[in-house]
Write an enzyme that holds these catalytic residues in place. Structure first.
Site, PDB file in Angstrom:
ATOM      1  N   GLY A  84     -49.059 -28.227 -22.938  1.00 27.51           N
ATOM      2  CA  GLY A  84     -48.730 -27.448 -24.133  1.00 27.51           C
ATOM      3  C   GLY A  84     -49.906 -27.390 -25.095  1.00 27.51           C
ATOM      4  O   GLY A  84     -50.707 -28.314 -25.153  1.00 27.51           O
TER       5      GLY A  84
ATOM      6  N   GLY B 200     -52.250 -34.113 -22.379  1.00 23.38           N
ATOM      7  CA  GLY B 200     -51.308 -35.214 -22.573  1.00 23.38           C
ATOM      8  C   GLY B 200     -51.219 -36.083 -21.327  1.00 23.38           C
ATOM      9  O   GLY B 200     -52.084 -36.000 -20.438  1.00 23.38           O
TER      10      GLY B 200
ATOM     11  N   ASP C 115     -46.865 -34.803 -30.155  1.00 22.31           N
ATOM     12  CA  ASP C 115     -45.808 -35.822 -30.154  1.00 22.31           C
ATOM     13  C   ASP C 115     -46.314 -37.204 -30.582  1.00 22.31           C
ATOM     14  O   ASP C 115     -45.522 -38.074 -30.940  1.00 22.31           O
ATOM     15  CB  ASP C 115     -45.184 -35.941 -28.758  1.00 22.31           C
ATOM     16  CG  ASP C 115     -44.622 -34.615 -28.256  1.00 22.31           C
ATOM     17  OD1 ASP C 115     -44.313 -33.758 -29.094  1.00 22.31           O
ATOM     18  OD2 ASP C 115     -44.509 -34.456 -27.033  1.00 22.31           O
TER      19      ASP C 115
ATOM     20  N   ARG D 239     -25.149 -26.794 -49.349  1.00 21.63           N
ATOM     21  CA  ARG D 239     -24.964 -26.937 -47.903  1.00 21.63           C
ATOM     22  C   ARG D 239     -25.669 -28.167 -47.353  1.00 21.63           C
ATOM     23  O   ARG D 239     -26.570 -28.720 -47.991  1.00 21.63           O
ATOM     24  CB  ARG D 239     -25.556 -25.717 -47.187  1.00 21.63           C
ATOM     25  CG  ARG D 239     -24.705 -24.493 -47.263  1.00 21.63           C
ATOM     26  CD  ARG D 239     -25.415 -23.327 -46.622  1.00 21.63           C
ATOM     27  NE  ARG D 239     -24.557 -22.160 -46.601  1.00 21.63           N
ATOM     28  CZ  ARG D 239     -24.994 -20.916 -46.438  1.00 21.63           C
ATOM     29  NH1 ARG D 239     -26.288 -20.687 -46.290  1.00 21.63           N
ATOM     30  NH2 ARG D 239     -24.149 -19.907 -46.420  1.00 21.63           N
TER      31      ARG D 239
ATOM     32  N   GLY E 147     -41.067 -33.566 -30.413  1.00 18.78           N
ATOM     33  CA  GLY E 147     -41.542 -34.934 -30.258  1.00 18.78           C
ATOM     34  C   GLY E 147     -41.209 -35.569 -28.924  1.00 18.78           C
ATOM     35  O   GLY E 147     -41.567 -36.703 -28.655  1.00 18.78           O
ATOM     36  N   ARG E 148     -40.445 -34.819 -28.097  1.00 18.34           N
ATOM     37  CA  ARG E 148     -39.934 -35.370 -26.845  1.00 18.34           C
ATOM     38  C   ARG E 148     -39.234 -36.711 -27.097  1.00 18.34           C
ATOM     39  O   ARG E 148     -38.377 -36.760 -27.957  1.00 18.34           O
ATOM     40  CB  ARG E 148     -41.042 -35.483 -25.775  1.00 18.34           C
ATOM     41  CG  ARG E 148     -41.488 -34.101 -25.280  1.00 18.34           C
ATOM     42  CD  ARG E 148     -42.111 -34.105 -23.914  1.00 18.34           C
ATOM     43  NE  ARG E 148     -41.159 -34.445 -22.863  1.00 18.34           N
ATOM     44  CZ  ARG E 148     -40.233 -33.600 -22.371  1.00 18.34           C
ATOM     45  NH1 ARG E 148     -40.113 -32.385 -22.843  1.00 18.34           N
ATOM     46  NH2 ARG E 148     -39.422 -33.989 -21.409  1.00 18.34           N
TER      47      ARG E 148
ATOM     48  N   HIS F 192     -41.462 -24.041 -31.964  1.00 19.69           N
ATOM     49  CA  HIS F 192     -42.903 -23.944 -31.705  1.00 19.69           C
ATOM     50  C   HIS F 192     -43.738 -23.642 -32.938  1.00 19.69           C
ATOM     51  O   HIS F 192     -44.969 -23.673 -32.847  1.00 19.69           O
ATOM     52  CB  HIS F 192     -43.159 -22.926 -30.588  1.00 19.69           C
ATOM     53  CG  HIS F 192     -42.682 -23.421 -29.257  1.00 19.69           C
ATOM     54  ND1 HIS F 192     -41.362 -23.399 -28.896  1.00 19.69           N
ATOM     55  CD2 HIS F 192     -43.350 -24.003 -28.228  1.00 19.69           C
ATOM     56  CE1 HIS F 192     -41.223 -23.921 -27.695  1.00 19.69           C
ATOM     57  NE2 HIS F 192     -42.413 -24.302 -27.266  1.00 19.69           N
TER      58      HIS F 192
ATOM     59  N   ARG G  39     -46.189 -26.268 -33.424  1.00 17.64           N
ATOM     60  CA  ARG G  39     -47.390 -26.319 -32.583  1.00 17.64           C
ATOM     61  C   ARG G  39     -48.405 -25.250 -32.946  1.00 17.64           C
ATOM     62  O   ARG G  39     -49.560 -25.331 -32.535  1.00 17.64           O
ATOM     63  CB  ARG G  39     -46.988 -26.116 -31.118  1.00 17.64           C
ATOM     64  CG  ARG G  39     -46.355 -27.308 -30.487  1.00 17.64           C
ATOM     65  CD  ARG G  39     -46.832 -27.575 -29.093  1.00 17.64           C
ATOM     66  NE  ARG G  39     -46.942 -26.452 -28.216  1.00 17.64           N
ATOM     67  CZ  ARG G  39     -46.224 -26.283 -27.101  1.00 17.64           C
ATOM     68  NH1 ARG G  39     -45.308 -27.159 -26.766  1.00 17.64           N
ATOM     69  NH2 ARG G  39     -46.431 -25.254 -26.312  1.00 17.64           N
TER      70      ARG G  39
END
Ligand code: F6P
Length: 364
Positions: free
Chosen positions: A10, A116, A141, A176, A184-185, A283, A286
């Protein structure tokens, strides 16, 4: 001397800064830099279908400020590391052979792999067939054991923080609750830092199991105190009763995360009666220009990778330790995940200022 650089997996704010740093340091030494397109796929170049270009100081000038990557990247492709016989990780022999041919044909003395844990694992496979690989760890992440911080992480945390500011004003207006899902997985760094910075009331991360009852209790307490808007940040990898809540099933062996905010907002609205909306930041975390920290870290990573090449430290990856750039073997770097320690001072400080992690009953 000729060297190559590619980024895989990614994208991540700061990738272009790494490229510019490496190109700056390499060209200062009189070296030529080949930038491969679309991750490892660029290594499958042939003379009638070249997938690289020469990177120079001039054509990389100030790309450190640009998001994404000028080289493009690929998540899944011919290099996807497959689990072969006996669980061994394997890349097809033909793909490995063609990569070696390209490196030899272009006369590369080194190849910088920016990626990664998955991409660094592929880098190790290329190292095993004798390619001179140097790694640079990359991910928003911040979950790589190799390094204290990965470039891109702080930019992502800033995006979360900035967007919480925005969501807070609309939540206040309408009284609300907002449930905000962040990336971050299986690591909670983006949720933790983005959430503290953006004033979240509740932060739910993978490393700290939570209960719905504890979240409800916190929300109802805040309501009783007269707070109009409530912000719940939830990491995509947070689990309920040990279970991931996702929209998708397995994609090529890896679960695509996302969907917990929708699930949680429906539950919380039903139980508390508070009008609730969810927002998946996705996204946007990112994309866009890296913040100064990530630009500086990126160019330092690129320059350090060139130093490692000069010292012949192949099979090593760049690592940030404290304020210094260091290096370590790639295999050690991918061995451990860097996760939030629930006993750490940062978690303690968040609790001190009243942030709930949805685990109060579990602590008792
Ligand atoms: O690893 C970075 C990351 O952005 C994760 O936080 C997220 O789960 C994943 O990548 C998304 O991947 P994709 O771009 O394939 O949807």
């Amino acid at each position: 001397m000729n060297i190559g650089i590619l980024n895989a997996g990614g994208d991540c704010p700061g990738l272009n800064a790494v490229i510019e740093g490496a190109v700056g340091a390499a060209t200062a030494r009189g070296w030529t830099v080949y930038g491969f397109y679309d991750g490892f796929e660029g290594l499958l170049s042939t003379p009638d279908n070249e997938r690289w270009r020469i990177l120079t100081r001039a054509n990389c000038l100030n790309i450190r400020a640009q998001g994404g990557t000028i080289l493009g990247t690929v998540n899944q492709g011919n290099f996807t590391v497959k689990s072969g016989v006996g669980g061994r990780m394997e890349i097809a022999k033909e793909v490995l052979d063609r990569s070696r041919e390209t490196v030899e044909r272009l006369g590369l003395s080194a190849l910088i792999v920016v990626g990664g844990d998955g991409s660094q694992t592929i880098g190790m496979e290329l190292r095993k067939i004798g390619l001179p690989i140097v790694g640079v760890p990359k991910t928003i992440d911040n979950d790589l054991g190799a390094t204290d911080y990965t470039f891109g992480f702080w930019t992502a945390a800033c995006v979360v923080s900035t967007n919480l500011d925005r969501l807070r004003t609309t939540a206040y207006s309408h009284q609300r609750m907002m449930v905000v899902e962040v990336m971050g997985r299986h690591a909670g760094w983006i949720g933790l830092y983005g959430g503290i910075s953006g004033g979240a009331d509740v932060i739910l991360i993978p490393e700290i199991p939570f209960t719905l009852e504890d979240v409800v209790r916190k929300v109802e307490l805040l309501k009783a105190l007269g707070q109009r808007e409530i912000i719940v940040v939830v990491s995509e990898g947070a689990t309920i009763g040990g279970k991931l809540i996702t929209l998708d099933e397995e994609t090529k062996g890896e679960v695509r995360l996302g969907g917990i905010a929708n699930f949680l907002s429906t539950k919380l609205e039903t139980i508390t009666g508070i009008e609730t909306r969810y927002c998946v930041l996705g996204h946007v975390q990112r994309g866009g220009s890296p913040i100064p920290f990530d630009r500086v870290l990126g160019v330092r990573c690129g320059a350090k990778a060139v130093q490692l090449i000069e010292e012949g430290k192949f099979g090593e990856t760049v690592a940030l330790r404290g304020v210094d750039m260091e290096s370590m073997p790639i295999e050690d770097a991918v061995r451990t995940l860097h996760l939030v320690d629930k006993q750490s001072q940062i978690v303690e400080a968040a609790r001190e200022i009243g942030i709930s992690f949805g685990d109060e009953s579990l602590q008792a």
